[in-house]
Design a protein around this motif. Structure first.
Motif, PDB file in Angstrom:
ATOM      1  N   GLU A   1       0.822  -1.187   0.000  1.00 14.15           N
ATOM      2  CA  GLU A   1       0.000   0.000   0.000  1.00 14.15           C
ATOM      3  C   GLU A   1       0.867   1.252   0.000  1.00 14.15           C
TER       4      GLU A   1
ATOM      5  N   HIS B   1       3.094   0.953   9.884  1.00 14.16           N
ATOM      6  CA  HIS B   1       2.004   0.026   9.626  1.00 14.16           C
ATOM      7  C   HIS B   1       1.864  -0.313   8.149  1.00 14.16           C
ATOM      8  N   SER B   2       2.240   0.595   7.249  1.00 12.85           N
ATOM      9  CA  SER B   2       2.065   0.347   5.825  1.00 12.85           C
ATOM     10  C   SER B   2       3.161  -0.548   5.257  1.00 12.85           C
TER      11      SER B   2
ATOM     12  N   ASP C   1       3.131  -3.439  13.657  1.00  8.96           N
ATOM     13  CA  ASP C   1       1.962  -2.679  14.114  1.00  8.96           C
ATOM     14  C   ASP C   1       2.064  -2.372  15.596  1.00  8.96           C
TER      15      ASP C   1
ATOM     16  N   GLU D   1       4.463 -11.377  11.147  1.00  9.94           N
ATOM     17  CA  GLU D   1       3.241 -11.467  10.353  1.00  9.94           C
ATOM     18  C   GLU D   1       3.507 -11.419   8.851  1.00  9.94           C
TER      19      GLU D   1
ATOM     20  N   ALA E   1       0.692 -12.466   5.827  1.00  2.23           N
ATOM     21  CA  ALA E   1      -0.625 -12.259   6.446  1.00  2.23           C
ATOM     22  C   ALA E   1      -1.659 -11.949   5.361  1.00  2.23           C
ATOM     23  N   ALA E   2      -2.908 -12.199   5.678  1.00  6.25           N
ATOM     24  CA  ALA E   2      -3.969 -12.020   4.690  1.00  6.25           C
ATOM     25  C   ALA E   2      -4.481 -10.587   4.695  1.00  6.25           C
ATOM     26  N   ARG E   3      -3.586  -9.630   4.504  1.00  2.26           N
ATOM     27  CA  ARG E   3      -3.993  -8.233   4.367  1.00  2.26           C
ATOM     28  C   ARG E   3      -2.951  -7.474   3.561  1.00  2.26           C
ATOM     29  N   PRO E   4      -3.337  -6.386   2.920  1.00  2.00           N
ATOM     30  CA  PRO E   4      -2.406  -5.641   2.067  1.00  2.00           C
ATOM     31  C   PRO E   4      -1.212  -5.123   2.866  1.00  2.00           C
TER      32      PRO E   4
ATOM     33  N   CYS F   1       1.629  -6.790   3.517  1.00  2.84           N
ATOM     34  CA  CYS F   1       2.486  -7.781   4.157  1.00  2.84           C
ATOM     35  C   CYS F   1       3.584  -8.241   3.204  1.00  2.84           C
TER      36      CYS F   1
END
Length: 267
Positions: free
Chosen positions: A2, A15-16, A88, A168, A171-174, A176
């Protein structure tokens, strides 16, 4: 990955880019000596750090690329370069490390504008975690610092599981990091760019009990030979290098090891 979000001018949240290496720092006993040595080897300039007189930030063409802290004696730490990974939550990441057999050496503690901790994996390799705004935009840091890291360990697969769970990865989120095998190594990628490798020899081979696990920090440079000569001239040591080779393992006068790699050299 991201696009980096900001918390204010010049502040980029970790975090990004979670799970990715975001900073490197040297723990030393001799701040002035380290400044002189690394300025000679890399051409770095220096600025004060808000944490106090024992801390400095290295600048490459005006971009903050690394930190130096004269805390090795005060905090009873080894003289060494350490890589920090963006997370995070420093508390959560440190807890995940301990739950999986790792240890906490320092922290998590407040280092405004963020929080940090110094950890070790279950084989003893030391690494750091950072929660909060990054000193430098991540992409800008990667371009200016030209830092690349490789974990030398006894079992790459086991290490990848440990770090994947603590930091992490996959991980199943943008945002990673992605983990893959590439020959004999585990490879960490962010936006398809290789940012770290984990090495233990052939994947099918038994773990090597003679390896002292550690994260090796590589700095890409235009002229490896010039760095070798500068290191020797300013009290450093050349631990591994063949004349004309595109890579050399060096140590500064205080004993901290690092690697210089030719910029055009493929990793």
């Amino acid at each position: 990955m991201e696009k980096n979000e900001t918390r204010g001018k010049g502040e980029v949240t970790s975090h990004s880019v979670f799970g990715a290496p975001c900073w490197v720092s040297l723990a030393t006993r001799d701040l002035e000596g380290a400044e002189e040595f690394y300025q000679a080897v890399f051409g770095w300039k220096w600025r004060p750090n808000s944490l106090g007189d024992r801390f400095r930030v290295a600048l490459a063409d005006g971009v903050p690329v690394a930190g130096i802290a004269a805390v090795a004696s005060m905090w009873q730490m080894a003289v060494a370069w350490t890589v920090y990974f963006a997370v995070d939550s420093a508390d959560d990441a440190a807890a995940r490390c301990r739950e999986r057999g790792g240890t906490t050496a320092v922290g998590p503690l407040a280092l405004p504008p963020g929080r940090a901790a110094l950890l070790a994996d279950r084989d003893g390799a030391v690494f750091g975690i950072w929660e909060g705004p990054l000193i430098t935009d991540w992409e800008e840091w990667r371009a200016a610092a030209p830092t690349f890291i490789r974990l030398h360990t006894r079992d790459a697969f086991d290490a990848a599981i440990f770090y994947g769970e603590v930091l992490e990865w996959a991980a199943a989120r943008p945002g990673c990091c992605e983990v893959h095998y590439d020959g004999d190594e585990v490879v960490l990628r962010s936006s398809q760019v290789v940012i770290a490798r984990i090495h233990s020899g052939a994947v099918e081979a038994a773990p090597d009990p003679t390896i002292r696990p550690h994260w090796q920090i590589h700095f890409t440079v235009d002229d490896v030979t010039a760095c070798v000569l500068a290191a020797r001239a300013h009290g450093g040591s050349v631990l591994q290098w063949e004349e004309g080779a595109g890579e050399a393992v060096l140590a500064d006068p205080d004993g901290a090891r690092f690697t210089v790699t030719a910029r055009q050299r493929e990793r």
